[in-house]
Scaffold this motif. Structure first.
Motif, PDB file in Angstrom:
ATOM      1  N   LYS A   1       0.838  -1.206   0.000  1.00  0.00           N
ATOM      2  CA  LYS A   1       0.000   0.000   0.000  1.00  0.00           C
ATOM      3  C   LYS A   1       0.867   1.247   0.000  1.00  0.00           C
TER       4      LYS A   1
ATOM      5  N   SER B   1      -4.865   7.357   3.597  1.00  0.00           N
ATOM      6  CA  SER B   1      -5.466   8.529   2.964  1.00  0.00           C
ATOM      7  C   SER B   1      -5.845   9.523   4.052  1.00  0.00           C
TER       8      SER B   1
ATOM      9  N   ASP C   1      -3.486   2.663  -5.665  1.00  0.00           N
ATOM     10  CA  ASP C   1      -3.094   2.125  -4.369  1.00  0.00           C
ATOM     11  C   ASP C   1      -3.554   0.683  -4.285  1.00  0.00           C
TER      12      ASP C   1
ATOM     13  N   ARG D   1      -7.076  -0.849  -2.967  1.00  0.00           N
ATOM     14  CA  ARG D   1      -8.046   0.242  -2.825  1.00  0.00           C
ATOM     15  C   ARG D   1      -8.680   0.499  -4.189  1.00  0.00           C
TER      16      ARG D   1
ATOM     17  N   VAL E   1      -7.242  10.284  -1.047  1.00  0.00           N
ATOM     18  CA  VAL E   1      -8.069   9.768  -2.133  1.00  0.00           C
ATOM     19  C   VAL E   1      -8.423  10.911  -3.075  1.00  0.00           C
TER      20      VAL E   1
ATOM     21  N   ARG F   1     -14.934   7.653   1.335  1.00  0.00           N
ATOM     22  CA  ARG F   1     -13.615   7.588   0.711  1.00  0.00           C
ATOM     23  C   ARG F   1     -13.510   6.411  -0.260  1.00  0.00           C
ATOM     24  N   CYS F   2     -14.628   5.682  -0.456  1.00  0.00           N
ATOM     25  CA  CYS F   2     -14.643   4.575  -1.413  1.00  0.00           C
ATOM     26  C   CYS F   2     -14.829   5.140  -2.817  1.00  0.00           C
ATOM     27  N   SER F   3     -14.414   4.380  -3.829  1.00  0.00           N
ATOM     28  CA  SER F   3     -14.527   4.892  -5.191  1.00  0.00           C
ATOM     29  C   SER F   3     -15.978   5.230  -5.521  1.00  0.00           C
TER      30      SER F   3
ATOM     31  N   LYS G   1      -6.048  -7.406  -0.525  1.00  0.00           N
ATOM     32  CA  LYS G   1      -6.778  -6.817   0.591  1.00  0.00           C
ATOM     33  C   LYS G   1      -6.459  -7.562   1.880  1.00  0.00           C
TER      34      LYS G   1
END
Length: 260
Positions: free
Chosen positions: A28, A32, A56, A59, A82, A133-135, A197
């Motif tokens: 990683k 963030s 990343d 992520r 992010v 903060r997720c896509s 992950k």
């Protein structure tokens, strides 16, 4: 703790111990985080430049490496966070109370008009961003209460939350949206997705186990043999299936939307 039963510790209990279930953090790029809250951000603004937008490991969202002039020492300081959708290298971004409302800038929630879409939102002032903060995720500002200094927002889950108006957020939504729309198609893709992950795939079903391994295990024909719901205060090891479910089954009928 582990209940005094005649069964092995089920997977959920073993996960708490760590060991093989720890996050795979070697590749990683880093955590963030927004800039640490300082005088420049509280009272004016500080300008940064996006040096690179990077992938990343593990992520779904790309990250931006942003370079600032350090306000206290003769040096450059870099922040990793992010990226919001539409960021590009060489872009100037402004952080602080006096920043303008443009995508990629970071400013307090209280300075954003209602209906603004933002991401990387702080939960408490100065915690450097924990919400959305997720896509593709974003938070919508519903309204401000000037008297109490609070702002009401709609979270990505759809629930509403009241935060301090001093909490900072980045304008725009997180880049890399629409990621789950594409089907995995094959096991190999899932393998590579979770490899970076943590150890959580492939996932053996409880019904496919032996009675010693899981409350749903054993019996001829794979069947649970009792209600799949379990009570919320059940001891770990008994807690398998639908935990503390208020209701089960498909949700049928139209949804009534309450407007506040």
């Amino acid at each position: 703790g582990f209940p005094e039963t005649m069964s092995k510790h089920i997977r959920t209990q073993r996960k708490g111990r760590g060991s093989v279930f720890r996050a795979h953090s070697a590749h990683k790029k880093g955590a963030s985080k927004l800039r640490a809250l300082d005088y420049a951000e509280r009272h004016g603004y500080i300008r940064g430049v996006v040096r690179e937008v990077i992938h990343d490991s593990g992520r779904g969202a790309p990250m931006a490496k942003i370079e600032f002039r350090d306000p206290y020492a003769f040096k450059k300081s870099k922040s990793l966070m992010v990226a919001s959708e539409g960021m590009y290298t060489g872009q100037f971004v402004y952080f602080g109370k006096k920043a303008q409302l443009t995508i990629g800038n970071v400013m307090p929630l209280g300075n954003m008009p209602e209906g603004t879409i933002c991401c990387n939102v702080e939960h408490r002032e100065g915690d450097r961003g924990v919400i959305a903060r997720c896509s593709g995720d974003y938070v919508t500002i519903i309204g401000h209460n000037e008297d109490t200094g609070k702002t009401k927002v709609r979270l990505p889950s759809g629930s509403k939350k009241t935060l301090s108006s001093d909490c900072r957020a980045m304008v725009g939504l997180v880049a890399g949206g629409g990621r789950p729309d594409k089907p995995m198609l094959k096991a190999g893709r899932a393998h590579h997705k979770f490899r970076v992950k943590r150890n959580e795939w492939p996932r053996v079903r409880g019904v496919a186990m032996n009675p010693v391994d899981h409350p749903h295990g054993g019996g001829n024909h794979q069947h649970i043999g009792h209600a799949s719901t379990c009570r919320k205060d059940a001891p770990s090891g008994q807690k398998a299936g639908l935990r503390g479910a208020r209701r089960t089954g498909r949700i049928r009928g139209r949804q009534q939307v309450k407007d506040e």
